[in-house]
Design an enzyme around this catalytic site. Sequence first.
Site, mmCIF file in Angstrom:
data_model
loop_
_atom_site.group_PDB
_atom_site.id
_atom_site.type_symbol
_atom_site.label_atom_id
_atom_site.label_comp_id
_atom_site.label_asym_id
_atom_site.label_seq_id
_atom_site.Cartn_x
_atom_site.Cartn_y
_atom_site.Cartn_z
ATOM 1 N N CYS A 79 0.873 -1.166 0.071
ATOM 2 C CA CYS A 79 -0.126 -0.105 0.051
ATOM 3 C C CYS A 79 0.924 1.383 -0.040
ATOM 4 O O CYS A 79 1.656 1.513 -0.820
ATOM 5 C CB CYS A 79 -1.013 0.127 0.863
ATOM 6 S SG CYS A 79 -2.156 1.230 0.897
ATOM 7 N N HIS A 181 -3.856 -4.680 -0.102
ATOM 8 C CA HIS A 181 -3.214 -5.174 1.056
ATOM 9 C C HIS A 181 -3.462 -6.841 0.946
ATOM 10 O O HIS A 181 -4.680 -7.304 1.391
ATOM 11 C CB HIS A 181 -4.353 -4.772 2.292
ATOM 12 C CG HIS A 181 -4.091 -3.291 2.706
ATOM 13 N ND1 HIS A 181 -3.078 -2.938 3.321
ATOM 14 C CD2 HIS A 181 -4.522 -2.243 2.266
ATOM 15 C CE1 HIS A 181 -3.475 -1.607 3.591
ATOM 16 N NE2 HIS A 181 -4.117 -1.147 2.925
ATOM 17 N N GLU A 183 -2.578 -8.787 3.285
ATOM 18 C CA GLU A 183 -2.896 -9.306 4.511
ATOM 19 C C GLU A 183 -4.442 -9.094 4.891
ATOM 20 O O GLU A 183 -4.914 -9.916 5.743
ATOM 21 C CB GLU A 183 -2.227 -8.572 5.685
ATOM 22 C CG GLU A 183 -2.721 -7.101 6.040
ATOM 23 C CD GLU A 183 -2.097 -6.030 4.959
ATOM 24 O OE1 GLU A 183 -2.338 -4.827 5.281
ATOM 25 O OE2 GLU A 183 -1.514 -6.539 3.921
#
Length: 204
Positions: A79, A181, A183
Site C-alpha cells: 500500500c 493489502h 494481509e
Amino acid sequence: MIAIIDYGMGNLRSVQKGLEKAGYAGFVTSDPEAVRSAPGVILPGVGAFADAMENLRRSGMIAPIMETVAAGKPFLGICLGFQLMFEASEEGGYFEGLGIFPGMVRRLPSGLKVPHMGWNELTLRRESAILAGIPSGAAYYFVHSYYVDPAEPDLVIATVDYGFDFCAVAGRGNVSGAQFHPEKSSDLGLRILQNFGKQVEGSC
C-alpha cells in the site's frame, strides 16, 4: 525471521499475523540494525506520503532499506509502502520517495470515487515469483486515493481496472510491491505473503 518496519504508519500486526498464517515468522521492529540483519523486509504503510518519508528519515530506516535492496535481499512494499518505493509523489505537493524504482505516485483521476475502496480483480501482465500460482482475475482488497505510475513499463506485474488501468503490482529482481493489502485479502492474499516467504527462504 522477516522484518516488518515500524515507522509509525502501518497496520503492522495484521501483516505479522498474515505472515504467520502463511507459515512464516515476522517481527515488527523500529530498529534499523534489526532491519539490516533480517533476511527479508516488508515495508507496510497507511497514511500520507510526505509524513511517511519524514518518519522513515527520523527513524533512520532509509539507509537500511536501501542496503537491503542493494544486497539482493527480498523486499516487499504494501500500500503506502509500495508507493514510497518510487521516486516521488504529488500528494499534497511534490515529495521525493525512496527512488528504488522510477516513477510517480499520482492522485486517482477526477470523476472516480476516492478513496478507491473494496475488492478488485487483477490482470496479470507478466510472470513473477511474488504472484506465483495466482490467476489473472484474482480479487484483492484496495484502500487508496493515489496510484503508482511506473516510468518503466516492464516494472508492471499486474494491473487493476478502476475506471482506468493502473499498476497494482510492480517489481524487479528481489524487490516487489502491491497497492492492495494482501494481509486483508483472504487466501489469495496469504498466497502472496507465502510467495514472499519462499523468496526469503531461497535467498538465505
